[in-house]
Design a protein around this motif. Structure first.
Motif, PDB file in Angstrom:
ATOM      1  N   ASN A  97       0.810  -1.220   0.000  1.00  0.00           N
ATOM      2  CA  ASN A  97       0.000   0.000   0.000  1.00  0.00           C
ATOM      3  C   ASN A  97       0.842   1.268   0.000  1.00  0.00           C
ATOM      4  O   ASN A  97       0.314   2.355  -0.262  1.00  0.00           O
ATOM      5  CB  ASN A  97      -0.940   0.012   1.208  1.00  0.00           C
ATOM      6  N   SER A  98       2.135   1.144   0.288  1.00  0.00           N
ATOM      7  CA  SER A  98       2.997   2.320   0.334  1.00  0.00           C
ATOM      8  C   SER A  98       3.789   2.534  -0.950  1.00  0.00           C
ATOM      9  O   SER A  98       4.366   3.604  -1.147  1.00  0.00           O
ATOM     10  CB  SER A  98       3.976   2.202   1.510  1.00  0.00           C
ATOM     11  N   LEU A  99       3.834   1.521  -1.814  1.00  0.00           N
ATOM     12  CA  LEU A  99       4.523   1.668  -3.093  1.00  0.00           C
ATOM     13  C   LEU A  99       3.722   2.549  -4.038  1.00  0.00           C
ATOM     14  O   LEU A  99       2.485   2.516  -4.029  1.00  0.00           O
ATOM     15  CB  LEU A  99       4.741   0.298  -3.741  1.00  0.00           C
ATOM     16  N   ASN A 100       4.414   3.339  -4.850  1.00  0.00           N
ATOM     17  CA  ASN A 100       3.757   4.228  -5.798  1.00  0.00           C
ATOM     18  C   ASN A 100       2.779   3.455  -6.687  1.00  0.00           C
ATOM     19  O   ASN A 100       3.148   2.448  -7.300  1.00  0.00           O
ATOM     20  CB  ASN A 100       4.816   4.919  -6.659  1.00  0.00           C
ATOM     21  N   GLU A 101       1.552   3.906  -6.740  1.00  0.00           N
ATOM     22  CA  GLU A 101       0.479   3.174  -7.414  1.00  0.00           C
ATOM     23  C   GLU A 101       0.753   2.986  -8.899  1.00  0.00           C
ATOM     24  O   GLU A 101       0.455   1.926  -9.468  1.00  0.00           O
ATOM     25  CB  GLU A 101      -0.856   3.901  -7.222  1.00  0.00           C
ATOM     26  N   ASP A 102       1.328   3.964  -9.548  1.00  0.00           N
ATOM     27  CA  ASP A 102       1.580   3.868 -10.989  1.00  0.00           C
ATOM     28  C   ASP A 102       2.731   2.917 -11.309  1.00  0.00           C
ATOM     29  O   ASP A 102       2.713   2.232 -12.340  1.00  0.00           O
ATOM     30  CB  ASP A 102       1.897   5.249 -11.571  1.00  0.00           C
ATOM     31  N   ASN A 103       3.735   2.880 -10.439  1.00  0.00           N
ATOM     32  CA  ASN A 103       4.971   2.172 -10.763  1.00  0.00           C
ATOM     33  C   ASN A 103       5.104   0.776 -10.154  1.00  0.00           C
ATOM     34  O   ASN A 103       5.930  -0.015 -10.617  1.00  0.00           O
ATOM     35  CB  ASN A 103       6.177   3.015 -10.325  1.00  0.00           C
ATOM     36  N   LYS A 104       4.334   0.459  -9.132  1.00  0.00           N
ATOM     37  CA  LYS A 104       4.501  -0.854  -8.491  1.00  0.00           C
ATOM     38  C   LYS A 104       4.002  -1.963  -9.404  1.00  0.00           C
ATOM     39  O   LYS A 104       3.058  -1.798 -10.178  1.00  0.00           O
ATOM     40  CB  LYS A 104       3.773  -0.895  -7.145  1.00  0.00           C
ATOM     41  N   VAL A 105       4.666  -3.122  -9.312  1.00  0.00           N
ATOM     42  CA  VAL A 105       4.365  -4.247 -10.195  1.00  0.00           C
ATOM     43  C   VAL A 105       4.048  -5.513  -9.394  1.00  0.00           C
ATOM     44  O   VAL A 105       2.979  -6.096  -9.535  1.00  0.00           O
ATOM     45  CB  VAL A 105       5.535  -4.514 -11.171  1.00  0.00           C
ATOM     46  N   SER A 106       4.992  -5.964  -8.556  1.00  0.00           N
ATOM     47  CA  SER A 106       4.808  -7.212  -7.810  1.00  0.00           C
ATOM     48  C   SER A 106       5.550  -7.156  -6.478  1.00  0.00           C
ATOM     49  O   SER A 106       6.546  -6.437  -6.330  1.00  0.00           O
ATOM     50  CB  SER A 106       5.309  -8.421  -8.611  1.00  0.00           C
ATOM     51  N   LEU A 107       5.060  -7.963  -5.531  1.00  0.00           N
ATOM     52  CA  LEU A 107       5.657  -8.041  -4.195  1.00  0.00           C
ATOM     53  C   LEU A 107       5.660  -9.483  -3.705  1.00  0.00           C
ATOM     54  O   LEU A 107       4.668 -10.208  -3.858  1.00  0.00           O
ATOM     55  CB  LEU A 107       4.866  -7.167  -3.216  1.00  0.00           C
ATOM     56  N   PHE A 108       6.775  -9.887  -3.102  1.00  0.00           N
ATOM     57  CA  PHE A 108       6.938 -11.192  -2.456  1.00  0.00           C
ATOM     58  C   PHE A 108       7.309 -10.952  -1.003  1.00  0.00           C
ATOM     59  O   PHE A 108       8.185 -10.132  -0.705  1.00  0.00           O
ATOM     60  CB  PHE A 108       8.046 -11.974  -3.162  1.00  0.00           C
ATOM     61  N   VAL A 109       6.657 -11.661  -0.072  1.00  0.00           N
ATOM     62  CA  VAL A 109       7.003 -11.577   1.347  1.00  0.00           C
ATOM     63  C   VAL A 109       7.053 -12.997   1.909  1.00  0.00           C
ATOM     64  O   VAL A 109       6.177 -13.817   1.607  1.00  0.00           O
ATOM     65  CB  VAL A 109       5.988 -10.734   2.157  1.00  0.00           C
ATOM     66  N   ARG A 110       8.079 -13.277   2.719  1.00  0.00           N
ATOM     67  CA  ARG A 110       8.167 -14.597   3.355  1.00  0.00           C
ATOM     68  C   ARG A 110       8.576 -14.446   4.821  1.00  0.00           C
ATOM     69  O   ARG A 110       9.488 -13.686   5.149  1.00  0.00           O
ATOM     70  CB  ARG A 110       9.177 -15.485   2.617  1.00  0.00           C
TER      71      ARG A 110
END
Length: 237
Positions: A206-219
């Motif tokens: 939710n904090s990544l720039n809306e236009d530029n964010k693509v994908s996120l991985f969390v473990r």
């Protein structure tokens, strides 16, 4: 040590590029890692994360729009025994292969340099987490050009033994948006890791720039048992 919130660190930067966060959960029981990608071009934004064994890989969302796979299709996460490797490029495979042969994380990265995408010369950022017998440590690396000079490579490694609960270290490819894009500088930032895996995932995405964010991985990896939970978020669904 100045510890900042993930939200503050990300919302103040429209384009950190690709980023790695590694640390320890707030309750002290889990080793935590997150990796995100962003993009400004159609080719960079046309991606998703998919699971691949114990790791993940990038994949084109729309194959018809894939113009150049060379720097955008790779395995960001691979697991080698007690080591979890996280990087922003195909150096994941280099680290995996050479560590399999007995070399160290740093020795493996000595065979690589920054990405050949002048004038940006995007840094290669990498991390390795080691969990064994209830003990946990990790390291982060950046390979970057010296002030944009493609003939000179700066190699920095940051190692963390028995990392503090509730704190992550955040390294990313670019200081900010620009043309050419300025490389990351300084030590990895200390960021808060609050709550469960869903809380951390939400805070980052939710904090990544809306236009530029693509994908996120969390473990989240249990330091005692080695069992893990994973979350993947893709803008392209």
């Amino acid at each position: 040590m100045n510890i900042v919130s993930i939200e503050q660190e990300l919302k103040n930067n429209a384009y950190p590029g690709r980023g790695i966060i590694i640390g320890r959960s707030e309750d002290g029981k889990k080793a935590v890692t997150a990796y995100f990608i962003m993009g400004r071009s159609v080719n960079s934004r046309n991606r998703v994360f998919v699971e691949d064994g114990e790791g993940i890989r990038t994949q084109a969302f729309d194959e018809s729009k894939l113009s150049d796979p060379s720097l955008i299709i790779y395995a960001p996460v691979r697991v080698l025994g007690n080591n979890t490797i996280v990087t922003n490029g195909d150096q994941t495979d280099t680290i995996y292969d050479l560590m399999s042969q007995g070399l160290t994380f740093e020795q493996a990265l000595r065979t690589r340099t920054f990405e050949p995408d002048g004038p940006n010369w995007t840094p290669r950022i990498s991390g390795v987490m080691h969990i064994e017998n209830g003990e946990y440590d990790f390291a982060l690396s950046i390979l970057k050009s010296d002030a944009g000079d493609p003939a000179s490579t700066l190699r920095q490694t940051f190692a963390y033994d028995n990392p503090k609960a509730g704190v992550g270290r955040f390294i990313h490819t670019y200081q900010c948006d620009g043309n050419p894009l300025p490389s990351f500088e300084g030590e990895p930032a200390a960021v808060e890791l609050k709550g469960c895996i869903n809380c951390v995932t939400k805070a980052i995405w939710n904090s990544l720039n809306e236009d530029n964010k693509v994908s996120l991985f969390v473990r989240f990896i249990d330091i005692e048992t080695g069992e893990y939970e994973t979350r993947i978020v893709n803008k392209n669904q």
